[in-house]
Write a protein that holds these residues in place. Sequence first.
Motif, PDB file in Angstrom:
ATOM      1  N   GLN A 146       0.844  -1.280   0.270  1.00 12.15           N
ATOM      2  CA  GLN A 146       0.278   0.460   0.323  1.00 12.15           C
ATOM      3  C   GLN A 146       0.616   0.978  -0.085  1.00 12.15           C
ATOM      4  OE1 GLN A 146      -1.687   1.261   4.210  1.00 12.15           O
ATOM      5  NE2 GLN A 146      -1.384  -1.149   4.284  1.00 12.15           N
ATOM      6  N   LYS A 147       0.198   2.626  -0.358  1.00 13.91           N
ATOM      7  CA  LYS A 147       1.097   3.520   0.130  1.00 13.91           C
ATOM      8  C   LYS A 147       1.949   3.698   0.962  1.00 13.91           C
ATOM      9  CE  LYS A 147       1.224   8.734  -0.747  1.00 13.91           C
ATOM     10  NZ  LYS A 147       2.038   8.305  -2.094  1.00 13.91           N
ATOM     11  N   GLY A 148       3.340   3.552   1.258  1.00 13.24           N
ATOM     12  CA  GLY A 148       4.654   3.547   1.415  1.00 13.24           C
ATOM     13  C   GLY A 148       4.869   2.358   2.320  1.00 13.24           C
ATOM     14  N   ASP A 159       7.546  -0.287   6.387  1.00 14.50           N
ATOM     15  CA  ASP A 159       6.585   0.790   6.986  1.00 14.50           C
ATOM     16  C   ASP A 159       7.307   2.733   6.668  1.00 14.50           C
ATOM     17  OD1 ASP A 159       4.665   2.555   6.998  1.00 14.50           O
ATOM     18  OD2 ASP A 159       3.894   0.780   8.856  1.00 14.50           O
ATOM     19  N   ARG A 161       4.517   5.166   6.639  1.00 15.62           N
ATOM     20  CA  ARG A 161       3.880   5.997   6.233  1.00 15.62           C
ATOM     21  C   ARG A 161       3.727   7.439   7.881  1.00 15.62           C
ATOM     22  NH1 ARG A 161      -0.921   1.448   7.383  1.00 15.62           N
ATOM     23  NH2 ARG A 161       1.266   0.379   8.543  1.00 15.62           N
ATOM     24  N   LYS A 162       5.316   6.896   7.768  1.00 10.15           N
ATOM     25  CA  LYS A 162       4.816   8.105   9.149  1.00 10.15           C
ATOM     26  C   LYS A 162       6.580   9.136   8.657  1.00 10.15           C
ATOM     27  CE  LYS A 162       3.269   6.198  13.448  1.00 10.15           C
ATOM     28  NZ  LYS A 162       2.975   5.353  14.334  1.00 10.15           N
TER      29      LYS A 162
END
Length: 346
Positions: A146-148, A159, A161-162
């Motif tokens: 998934q994105k990121g 990961d 995403r952050k």
Amino acid sequence: MKRNFLYACLIALVSVGFTACESDENDEYGEEKIPAGALPTTEFTPGNFEDEPYAEDAIKVEVQSTVEGNPEFSSIELFGDGHYLMSGANNNHAPQKTVKAKREADGSVSIFKKRGTKRMATRANEDGTIIFDNGSYTYGTYTREQKGVYRFNNGALLDLRKLQEGSSTVVYTNSNGRKSTVYVNYAETENTDWTGSLCRSWRMNSFETWHYLNGAYIAHGKQWITNGVVSHNIDLSPAAQKWDYDKDDVLDEDSEFCYRVIFSTNNTYICFYMDHTAEVAKWDWTNPYNGVLHYWDPWDSDNSDWEGDTTVRFKGKQMRIYEDYTEEESGLDFRMIGVNTLTVGY
């Protein structure tokens, strides 16, 4: 001589002795005639290439520390072609010497040619992951879950995403399922037309070189690869015979041909060789408007042993890297011109 990162990678350590002659004796053996196509055109135009499948995911994070325990890597870089490069936690390697021409006490001259940066042996795991020199680097493929969020071919998960520019955190789950939060540095990169043209995976088609000594043309060599097989052709001039210059001095063994090259938007350069070794270095633009780029060894503390400039030109789906190096010592002028031809693909 400032050695280039492609041609220098093709030449193993060689010591060539030949009898020194006065420069005015070279006239009867030829002149420094540069053939058409050996030097770059004056105009630089960015290439017109399609984006690689993961071009928007290309990124690099460098580790500061982990919440607990020691980090398993010092950096991770995702390339636009769907490969990643993970640098080991304690990665370092020493540069090697460059080309030198030296006049000996007996009047003879020796040319010492050695690779620029340290070549690293590689081996492939059953999952296809390539390990460099006992874990100094790990190279493999990834997919976007998934994105990121990215899954590596060895099962590890990254990961992002952050992730934010500057100091930030990412979560890394290794192939054994151990999850850790890692503090990293991250900086966004500017993807200009010229950088977007250069930064991708390339297949090496051929390398061609011309050698000159004291103004006299002495040798021409070309290596090319077809269906995974490397071939070569070498021609020597009468001047080469006078200098006791032979075919072994023109090109390296076919087994050390650099068959794949990667430039990244985060200034990483990688070259893979037919003898199952690899090389990692750095690059940056010296003059992007004229297609001139600078290369150096990041493990050389004073950047003096292995650095220089080359010129790139794009045409169709190909790129050519032009190199022109001169060494002057003890009244000798030794010049090497090289043209590397590469095609988009991986």
